[in-house]
Design a protein around this motif. Sequence first.
Motif, mmCIF file in Angstrom:
data_model
loop_
_atom_site.group_PDB
_atom_site.id
_atom_site.type_symbol
_atom_site.label_atom_id
_atom_site.label_comp_id
_atom_site.label_asym_id
_atom_site.label_seq_id
_atom_site.Cartn_x
_atom_site.Cartn_y
_atom_site.Cartn_z
ATOM 1 N N UNK A 218 0.707 -1.414 -0.455
ATOM 2 C CA UNK A 218 -0.119 -0.217 -0.202
ATOM 3 C C UNK A 218 0.666 1.527 -0.002
ATOM 4 N N UNK A 219 2.384 1.242 0.602
ATOM 5 C CA UNK A 219 3.486 2.412 0.653
ATOM 6 C C UNK A 219 3.191 2.533 -0.772
ATOM 7 N N UNK A 220 3.880 1.728 -1.276
ATOM 8 C CA UNK A 220 4.129 1.718 -2.801
ATOM 9 C C UNK A 220 2.875 1.962 -3.767
ATOM 10 N N UNK A 221 1.768 1.740 -3.263
ATOM 11 C CA UNK A 221 0.561 1.488 -4.684
ATOM 12 C C UNK A 221 1.748 0.866 -6.074
ATOM 13 N N UNK A 222 2.125 -0.185 -5.281
ATOM 14 C CA UNK A 222 2.488 -1.509 -6.405
ATOM 15 C C UNK A 222 2.178 -2.839 -5.890
ATOM 16 N N UNK A 223 2.761 -3.943 -6.211
ATOM 17 C CA UNK A 223 3.355 -5.999 -6.272
ATOM 18 C C UNK A 223 5.307 -4.840 -5.922
ATOM 19 N N UNK A 224 5.392 -5.736 -4.904
ATOM 20 C CA UNK A 224 6.380 -6.176 -4.853
ATOM 21 C C UNK A 224 6.752 -7.628 -5.420
ATOM 22 N N UNK A 225 7.579 -7.509 -5.899
ATOM 23 C CA UNK A 225 8.111 -9.284 -6.297
ATOM 24 C C UNK A 225 10.090 -9.124 -5.681
ATOM 25 N N UNK A 226 9.339 -10.759 -4.600
ATOM 26 C CA UNK A 226 10.389 -11.116 -3.724
ATOM 27 C C UNK A 226 11.502 -11.780 -4.018
ATOM 28 N N UNK A 227 12.431 -11.652 -5.298
ATOM 29 C CA UNK A 227 12.899 -12.393 -6.299
ATOM 30 C C UNK A 227 13.683 -12.006 -7.179
ATOM 31 N N UNK A 228 15.561 -12.272 -7.055
ATOM 32 C CA UNK A 228 15.930 -11.614 -7.312
ATOM 33 C C UNK A 228 16.007 -11.634 -8.928
#
Lengths: 144, 144
Positions: A97-107
């Motif tokens: 919600x802070x970024x307003x986007x998706x975070x991908x926890x992959x290198x």
Amino acid sequence: MPTDLPNERALRKPGTLELDPTGEGIAIDETPRLIASNKVEGTAVYDRTGRHLGAVHNFMVDKVSGQAAYAVLAFGGFLGLGETHHPLPWKALTYSTELGGYVVDIDPGLLAGAPSHGAGEDGFADPSYRARIETFYGSRAPTA
Amino acid sequence: MPTDLPNERALRKPGTLELDPTGEGIAIDETPRLIASNKVEGTAVYDRTGRHLGAVHNFMVDKVSGQAAYAVLAFGGFLGLGETHHPLPWKALTYSTELGGYVVDIDPGLLAGAPSHGAGEDGFADPSYRARIETFYGSRAPTA
């Protein structure tokens, strides 16, 4: 000194979703919990350090259960030239919600070598595509 | 004699999804199990007797779980004039591979009186909208 904390200024890129911060009732087609399918398409994608990677092109949904199985990420390219589409197990994405986007926890280096198809191609028309994605991401793959 | 069995000819309307029946490898962006989000948008909707009701405008997705919560159906209208958008609990829809579309097992008269918004409006911007939908459909509403 390098830090893993996202840089607030750097993350406020154009195109980042805003949850109607002015409260002026602009059409947001989303609530704090829900988002319209056609708004997911286009949502920014970041790596775990907050670096902008690309955007969600669309996502593949299980027709029966309605569960999103894969988010198809669009990386690179300019005006559609050279853009590649990378289907990722939906569970590999975290909505911030802070970024307003998706975070991908992959290198990102791993992502570059993952199963992908060209922007104009229909990767899922290949019956073996889904199996290759699941093999590549291993335990991250949905079990459905 | 009236019958509840769908009429094959009547159901093959233009716009009905076809699973690459010719096998010529046209871009279908779907597998027997998965469908691209932007292909759900526009998929035909039928009542339980196979009568064409409208189409899926888009669908509301839980940002965290990726579960589709509501399908927003577009009924009526011509060139966008007079079209109304009716959010339905996703679970109220059944995907029919024969029809190539979704079947809504709800009386169309009931649908007409259900919570809805205009095609140009953002119904979900109203914080009470979701609660009104859930109240209206009762036990059909998702629990998430």
